[in-house]
Write a protein that holds these residues in place. Structure first.
Motif, short mmCIF file in Angstrom:
data_model
loop_
_atom_site.label_atom_id
_atom_site.label_comp_id
_atom_site.label_asym_id
_atom_site.label_seq_id
_atom_site.Cartn_x
_atom_site.Cartn_y
_atom_site.Cartn_z
N TRP A 52 2.26 16.63 30.51
CA TRP A 52 2.64 17.87 30.33
C TRP A 52 3.88 17.86 29.89
CZ3 TRP A 52 6.83 19.14 33.26
CH2 TRP A 52 6.85 18.22 34.58
N GLN A 53 4.27 19.11 29.08
CA GLN A 53 5.47 19.38 28.72
C GLN A 53 6.45 20.25 29.62
OE1 GLN A 53 4.19 20.49 24.87
NE2 GLN A 53 5.46 19.13 23.98
N VAL A 54 5.97 21.22 30.05
CA VAL A 54 6.53 22.57 30.82
C VAL A 54 5.86 22.95 32.09
CG1 VAL A 54 5.79 24.25 29.65
CG2 VAL A 54 7.88 24.55 30.56
N SER A 55 6.42 23.14 33.25
CA SER A 55 6.11 23.32 34.58
C SER A 55 6.97 24.49 35.21
CB SER A 55 6.01 22.12 35.35
OG SER A 55 5.60 22.70 36.57
N TRP A 56 6.40 25.37 35.87
CA TRP A 56 7.18 26.41 36.73
C TRP A 56 6.71 26.28 38.18
CZ3 TRP A 56 5.62 27.32 31.79
CH2 TRP A 56 6.54 27.66 30.92
N MET A 57 7.60 26.45 39.19
CA MET A 57 7.46 26.58 40.41
C MET A 57 8.25 27.55 41.18
SD MET A 57 8.94 23.26 42.32
CE MET A 57 8.95 22.17 40.88
N ILE A 58 7.73 28.24 42.03
CA ILE A 58 8.26 29.28 42.88
C ILE A 58 8.68 28.74 44.39
CG2 ILE A 58 8.35 31.68 43.77
CD1 ILE A 58 6.12 32.20 41.56
N GLU A 59 9.92 28.87 44.67
CA GLU A 59 10.47 28.36 46.15
C GLU A 59 10.81 29.78 46.54
OE1 GLU A 59 13.50 25.44 46.10
OE2 GLU A 59 11.81 24.10 45.40
N ILE A 93 11.68 27.97 39.35
CA ILE A 93 12.33 26.72 38.88
C ILE A 93 11.56 26.24 37.63
CG2 ILE A 93 12.78 24.18 39.42
CD1 ILE A 93 13.19 25.25 42.50
N ARG A 94 11.97 25.98 36.35
CA ARG A 94 11.33 25.15 35.34
C ARG A 94 11.55 23.87 35.21
NH1 ARG A 94 10.81 27.34 29.21
NH2 ARG A 94 10.63 25.40 28.26
N GLU A 95 10.52 23.04 34.99
CA GLU A 95 10.91 21.61 34.66
C GLU A 95 9.98 21.26 33.25
OE1 GLU A 95 10.53 19.60 39.24
OE2 GLU A 95 8.64 19.54 37.85
N GLU A 138 3.82 34.20 35.02
CA GLU A 138 2.68 34.30 34.24
C GLU A 138 3.13 34.56 32.88
OE1 GLU A 138 -0.67 37.60 34.06
OE2 GLU A 138 -0.19 36.88 35.87
N SER A 139 4.22 35.34 32.60
CA SER A 139 4.75 35.45 31.33
C SER A 139 5.34 34.40 30.61
CB SER A 139 5.72 36.70 31.35
OG SER A 139 6.28 36.93 30.31
N SER A 140 5.74 33.54 31.33
CA SER A 140 6.51 32.27 30.86
C SER A 140 5.43 31.36 30.20
CB SER A 140 7.48 31.58 31.82
OG SER A 140 8.62 32.48 32.18
N VAL A 141 4.11 31.23 31.33
CA VAL A 141 3.16 30.25 30.87
C VAL A 141 2.51 30.71 29.52
CG1 VAL A 141 1.12 29.43 31.52
CG2 VAL A 141 2.91 29.70 33.25
N SER A 142 2.39 31.97 29.55
CA SER A 142 1.87 32.61 28.32
C SER A 142 2.61 32.45 26.80
CB SER A 142 1.54 34.13 28.42
OG SER A 142 1.20 34.75 27.15
N GLU A 143 3.99 32.54 27.08
CA GLU A 143 4.94 32.11 25.97
C GLU A 143 4.84 30.78 25.75
OE1 GLU A 143 8.74 33.62 26.74
OE2 GLU A 143 7.98 35.53 27.27
N ALA A 144 4.98 30.05 26.69
CA ALA A 144 4.78 28.42 26.23
C ALA A 144 3.34 27.99 25.61
CB ALA A 144 4.92 27.73 27.81
N HIS A 145 2.43 28.73 26.17
CA HIS A 145 1.09 28.33 25.18
C HIS A 145 1.19 28.89 23.86
CE1 HIS A 145 -1.31 28.37 29.46
NE2 HIS A 145 -1.14 27.15 28.84
N ASP A 146 1.79 30.05 23.53
CA ASP A 146 2.02 30.69 22.36
C ASP A 146 2.80 29.74 21.33
OD1 ASP A 146 0.46 32.85 23.05
OD2 ASP A 146 2.31 34.21 23.25
N GLU A 147 3.67 28.80 22.15
CA GLU A 147 4.36 27.88 21.29
C GLU A 147 4.00 26.49 21.29
OE1 GLU A 147 8.43 27.85 23.13
OE2 GLU A 147 8.52 29.84 23.39
N GLY A 148 2.53 26.57 21.84
CA GLY A 148 2.00 25.16 21.64
C GLY A 148 2.06 24.18 22.56
N LEU A 149 3.06 24.45 23.71
CA LEU A 149 3.60 23.38 24.60
C LEU A 149 2.34 23.26 25.58
CD1 LEU A 149 7.04 24.92 25.50
CD2 LEU A 149 6.40 22.93 24.16
N ARG A 150 2.22 22.04 26.14
CA ARG A 150 1.16 21.66 27.23
C ARG A 150 2.03 21.89 28.66
NH1 ARG A 150 1.93 17.28 23.97
NH2 ARG A 150 3.08 16.28 25.78
#
Length: 71
Positions: A59-66, A7-9, A36-48
């Motif tokens: 923060w701007q973006v977050s992921w969680m696993i259920e 889930i992405r917020e 992990e890949s999504s977080v890396s891409e977000a950092h590359d895009e300059g997102l918090r």
């Protein structure tokens, strides 16, 4: 069988959160690799990214696993 839901917020500058399902995986390790890949891409895009030092509560973006069992 267990399914792992990623889930992405996204939080805007006003604090409103948009939530979406971005992946379904059979294994937890596949879900972890996706996040992990999504977080890396977000950092590359300059997102918090939520959880990074100094991002709370701005923060701007977050992921969680259920994990859910299917019968």
């Amino acid at each position: 069988m267990t399914v792992h839901v990623v889930i992405r917020e996204d939080q805007n500058e006003h604090g409103f959160i948009d939530t979406s399902v971005v992946g379904l995986f059979r294994t937890r390790s596949d879900a972890d690799a996706f996040v992990e890949s999504s977080v890396s891409e977000a950092h590359d895009e300059g997102l918090r990214v939520c959880g990074d030092p100094g991002t709370e509560p701005d923060w701007q973006v977050s992921w969680m696993i259920e994990s859910h069992s299917l019968s």
